[in-house]
Design an enzyme around this catalytic site. Structure first.
Site: not given
Ligand code: S3P
Length: 430
Positions: A125, A171, A344, A169, A348, A21, A317, A97
């Site tokens: 979020r 993301q 999340k 993070s 969770r 993903k 995750d 997210g």
């Molecule tokens: C992700 C980073 C994680 C993870 C999410 C996917 C990504 O989140 O929990 O399912 O693809 O960069 P965070 O960056 O908020 O920790």
């Protein structure tokens, strides 16, 4: 929808899991702003990654899935770094997210304004974590109550930033690096612990000027990206459900093929092996800077243990499915430093505790962690997914070890990352 899951006598066979993903999101965004056409093999079938594609289409990037030798391949017609166009409508990130946070980095640099929203879970979020660094780079972003989606992103020329992430993070790191691709000068992101580095690898793969060091990523603005053929490895976080299923079901022997084994993701395998899991890596290769291999997993006696600090961030995750393993382990599982679990797709920590208790399992929670004594058993019951894919799938796996059939409510949540999940269970149960 509901799904009924009956106890299993053992799991056998060879399975695949959907394309990763995290990597799929990144490939969709980056090939959209690359020059020329890209072919993406094994793009995630999950709804989240289709939300990203729909957003990119709204920004003027065409894509289509074509059958190549019996496999569905995604073709993206890249527009170049400055080729996106304003969307007539608000973008819809759905449940994702990753889509809203990472895409914000690109949108902040565009010569137009974009509004991006999502579903009722996404609307709760926190977005300040991306608004703050993007604001420091020059962007102007409005949010509901100053911190929640929808976001209205007024694109503008950005300048480079040296940013220390306050939370671990990937993301947020990715958002800043994507903004840095457009910014004047150099952008540096420093992280408190190592998080997944798929953005850095994908940027480098497509031609950006990126430097990757442990916990520090740097990007120079202004590079052009070039489209190419890309292969998405299978998602280890999806494979995790079947790893635990095979470990905990009697007489199981399962092979999961073509799984992504990027070292920033494989803490899960270290944790499982450290607890006594029999997991073998069968065939390893490198594709587009990512590592891919086959995993063989067999029923094992699992000791349990403590997960904390940087390890918690690295398996964040997988905590829902590790909680199931913990209850069946000899000594139980303690997870600490997991405040991020509260923000999340659902809270969770509460969702895990709620469903474990419904199954007759003792569990203690704190604001930042969860403690599950070992040697427990699961009573058949109805499970609430709370609309969260990983909660639905973790408890479907728990149901395989229950004392009777269980019902998963809102079971369709699984399709956010793994639409084939229940069919895959049926393929391997004895
Ligand atoms: C992700 C980073 C994680 C993870 C999410 C996917 C990504 O989140 O929990 O399912 O693809 O960069 P965070 O960056 O908020 O920790």
């Amino acid at each position: 929808m509901t799904e009924q899951i009956s106890p299993a006598k053992g799991l056998h066979g060879v399975i695949t899991v959907p394309g990763d993903k995290s990597i799929s999101h990144r490939y969709a965004m980056l090939t959209s702003i690359a020059e020329g056409e890209s072919q993406i093999h094994n793009y995630s079938t999950g709804a989240d990654c289709h939300s990203t594609l729909a957003c990119m289409r709204s920004l003027g990037v065409e894509h289509e899935f074509k059958d190549v030798d019996g496999r569905s391949v995604l073709f993206v017609r890249g527009k170049g770094i400055h080729g996106l166009s304003a969307s007539k409508d608000q973008l819809d990130a759905g449940n994702s997210g990753s889509t809203i946070r990472m895409l914000s980095g690109i949108l902040a640099a565009q010569p137009f304004t974009t509004r991006i929203a999502g579903d009722s879970s996404l609307a709760k979020r926190p977005m300040r974590r991306v608004m703050t660094p993007l604001g420091e780079m020059g962007a102007r972003i409005e949010a509901a109550e100053g911190q929640f989606p929808p976001l209205t992103i007024h694109g503008t020329p950005l300048h480079g930033l040296d940013y220390r992430l306050p939370v671990a993070s990937a993301q947020v790191k990715s958002c800043v690096l994507l903004a840095g691709l457009y910014a004047e000068g150099e952008t540096i992101v420093r992280e408190p612990v190592i998080t997944r580095d798929h953005t850095e690898i994908a940027l480098r793969e497509l031609g950006a000027d990126v430097t990757i060091e442990p916990r520090v990523a740097r990007i120079r603005g202004g590079a052009q990206l070039t489209g190419k053929m890309l292969v998405v490895p299978g998602d280890l976080s999806s494979a995790a459900f079947f790893l635990v299923a095979a470990l905990t079901s009697r007489n199981s022997d399962l092979i999961i093929t073509n799984v992504g084994l990027n070292p920033t993701r494989t803490a899960l395998l270290d944790v499982l092996r450290g607890m006594g899991a029999s997991i073998k890596l069968l065939h390893i290769e490198q594709v587009n800077g990512e590592i891919i291999g086959n995993l063989q997993v067999k029923t094992s006696r699992i000791k349990g243990g403590v997960i904390e600090g940087a390890t918690t961030a690295a398996v964040i995750d997988e905590v829902p499915i590790l909680a199931i393993l913990g209850a069946l382990s000899e000594e139980g599982l303690i997870v600490r430093d997991a405040a991020e679990l509260r923000v999340k797709e659902t809270d969770r920590i509460d969702a895990i505790a709620h469903n474990l208790r419904r199954m007759g399992v003792t569990v203690h929670t704190t604001e930042t962690g969860i403690e599950i004594p070992g040697r427990q058993s699961f009573q058949a019951t109805e499970i609430d997914s709370f609309g969260d894919h990983r909660i639905a799938m973790a408890f479907a796996i728990a149901a395989l070890s229950a004392d009777g059939p269980c019902t998963i409510r809102e079971s369709e949540a699984a399709s956010v990352s793994f639409p084939e999940f229940y069919a895959t269970i049926r393929q391997i149960v004895q």
